[in-house]
Design an enzyme around this catalytic site. Sequence first.
Site, PDB file in Angstrom:
ATOM      1  N   ASP A  22     -21.249  16.725   4.911  1.00  0.00           N
ATOM      2  CA  ASP A  22     -20.623  15.724   5.779  1.00  0.00           C
ATOM      3  C   ASP A  22     -21.420  15.492   7.053  1.00  0.00           C
ATOM      4  O   ASP A  22     -21.663  14.339   7.439  1.00  0.00           O
ATOM      5  CB  ASP A  22     -19.186  16.135   6.126  1.00  0.00           C
ATOM      6  CG  ASP A  22     -18.246  15.970   4.933  1.00  0.00           C
ATOM      7  OD1 ASP A  22     -18.701  15.511   3.876  1.00  0.00           O
ATOM      8  OD2 ASP A  22     -17.058  16.319   5.067  1.00  0.00           O
TER       9      ASP A  22
ATOM     10  N   ARG B  92     -13.089  25.026  19.533  1.00  0.00           N
ATOM     11  CA  ARG B  92     -13.546  23.668  19.849  1.00  0.00           C
ATOM     12  C   ARG B  92     -14.003  23.485  21.298  1.00  0.00           C
ATOM     13  O   ARG B  92     -15.002  22.802  21.547  1.00  0.00           O
ATOM     14  CB  ARG B  92     -12.452  22.649  19.501  1.00  0.00           C
ATOM     15  CG  ARG B  92     -12.063  22.610  18.021  1.00  0.00           C
ATOM     16  CD  ARG B  92     -13.219  22.866  17.115  1.00  0.00           C
ATOM     17  NE  ARG B  92     -12.901  22.643  15.703  1.00  0.00           N
ATOM     18  CZ  ARG B  92     -13.565  23.212  14.723  1.00  0.00           C
ATOM     19  NH1 ARG B  92     -14.553  24.066  14.988  1.00  0.00           N
ATOM     20  NH2 ARG B  92     -13.262  22.951  13.471  1.00  0.00           N
TER      21      ARG B  92
ATOM     22  N   ASP C 247      -8.829  18.108  15.455  1.00  0.00           N
ATOM     23  CA  ASP C 247     -10.121  18.455  16.036  1.00  0.00           C
ATOM     24  C   ASP C 247     -10.756  17.313  16.812  1.00  0.00           C
ATOM     25  O   ASP C 247     -11.435  17.529  17.812  1.00  0.00           O
ATOM     26  CB  ASP C 247     -11.084  18.954  14.953  1.00  0.00           C
ATOM     27  CG  ASP C 247     -10.856  20.410  14.610  1.00  0.00           C
ATOM     28  OD1 ASP C 247     -10.204  21.111  15.408  1.00  0.00           O
ATOM     29  OD2 ASP C 247     -11.327  20.854  13.551  1.00  0.00           O
TER      30      ASP C 247
ATOM     31  N   SER D 233     -10.667  22.526   1.936  1.00  0.00           N
ATOM     32  CA  SER D 233     -11.584  22.459   3.067  1.00  0.00           C
ATOM     33  C   SER D 233     -11.471  23.734   3.892  1.00  0.00           C
ATOM     34  O   SER D 233     -10.360  24.227   4.122  1.00  0.00           O
ATOM     35  CB  SER D 233     -11.236  21.239   3.933  1.00  0.00           C
ATOM     36  OG  SER D 233     -12.002  21.229   5.120  1.00  0.00           O
TER      37      SER D 233
END
Length: 404
Positions: free
Chosen positions: A17, A99, A128, A182
């Site tokens: 990705d 993050r 996110d 995922s």
Amino acid sequence: MSNKPKKVVLAYSGGLDTSIILKWLQTQYGCEVVTFTADLGQGEELEPARAKAELMGIKKENIYIEDVREEFVRDFVFPMFRANAVYEGLYLLGTSIARPLISKRLVEIAHETGADAVAHGATGKGNDQVRFELAAYALDPSIKVVAPWREWDLSSRTKLLAFAEAHQIPIAKDKHGEAPFSVDANLLHTSSEGKVLEDPAQEAPEFVYQRTVRPEDAPDTPEMIEITFEKGDAVAINGEKMSPATILTALNEYGRKHGIGRLDLVENRFVGMKSRGVYETPGGTILLEAHRGIEQITLDRGAGHLKDALMPQYAELIYNGFWYSPEREMLQAAIDKSQEHVEGTVRLKLYKGSANVVARWSDKSLYSEAHVTFEDDAGAYDQKDAAGFIKLQALRLRLLGQRG
């Protein structure tokens, strides 16, 4: 996007990705791309990301691969654990807390390289995107943020693979089919979502779990460990002083061995939908139990109860991406103040999916055996005093009762 970026720092994993995003940035905007790959303890070899970035035309000086494990645990995970933070009563915030560190480095690298934008690979459905962007804007209000999933027309796996093949982006064989789920991972946890996990009425298959053995398969003999704290942070295991990341790594291994830290949760995303995730936080689960154990004897009742009242709001701020907000920093100051005397050692029993405190001691302990003993307390506590205490506490209740 108006005012097309000239140079973009991309949060780059080296996976399919983000490799597609890298090429898309080059073709869509004709801009120079800088890649940043963070070693957060996800357990993957990161050098292939360098080779893949070079293969896609990124200059060597524009490839950043950094080991940030110590900073991650010291400056993000440990402050959060001082608060005993859990989201919606269960989730230890493993993805959420990573993050702000990634965003911090994206912005710093943008400043170092003269880039005018940063980019991430988060989708437009998840949390996110919010976390990355709120952090970036807090740290640099003028920074541009590119979120390809909200801009491009590559809306399906088929289109993504076709784009990759058209631009000669290497595709692992198993990527030609649908991924079963995922995964996001770092030193604190592993998070699995999607596909086989999308129906919350179906039990998660065992192959989803990657960091822990099945509790049923864990050792039949309990294991005792001791964790020592200073100012609310773990500093040693079994008397051996260790760095923050080393401590979490060691606790992860204890948790893996004993099947500790599994969580199957349907949570409320900030963007409004519910999602089902399977989390493994082996070391963090042990650490939370131990921290609560040392607080039991070192933290005053008033401070502890206030801290517990503030915790859900603190956890929600982290989950929603407000790490760099003034309210999170205000709460952190209060939490850190409460931890000044939270030091000592906790002994835990690890056994088949559980981590239980069995003993705790501290030079700063507020526990007084003289006051609580069922034996003669030698005048340490006058039980007659309780009568007046109860009468005063009951006064308003009696007045209410008299009113009828």
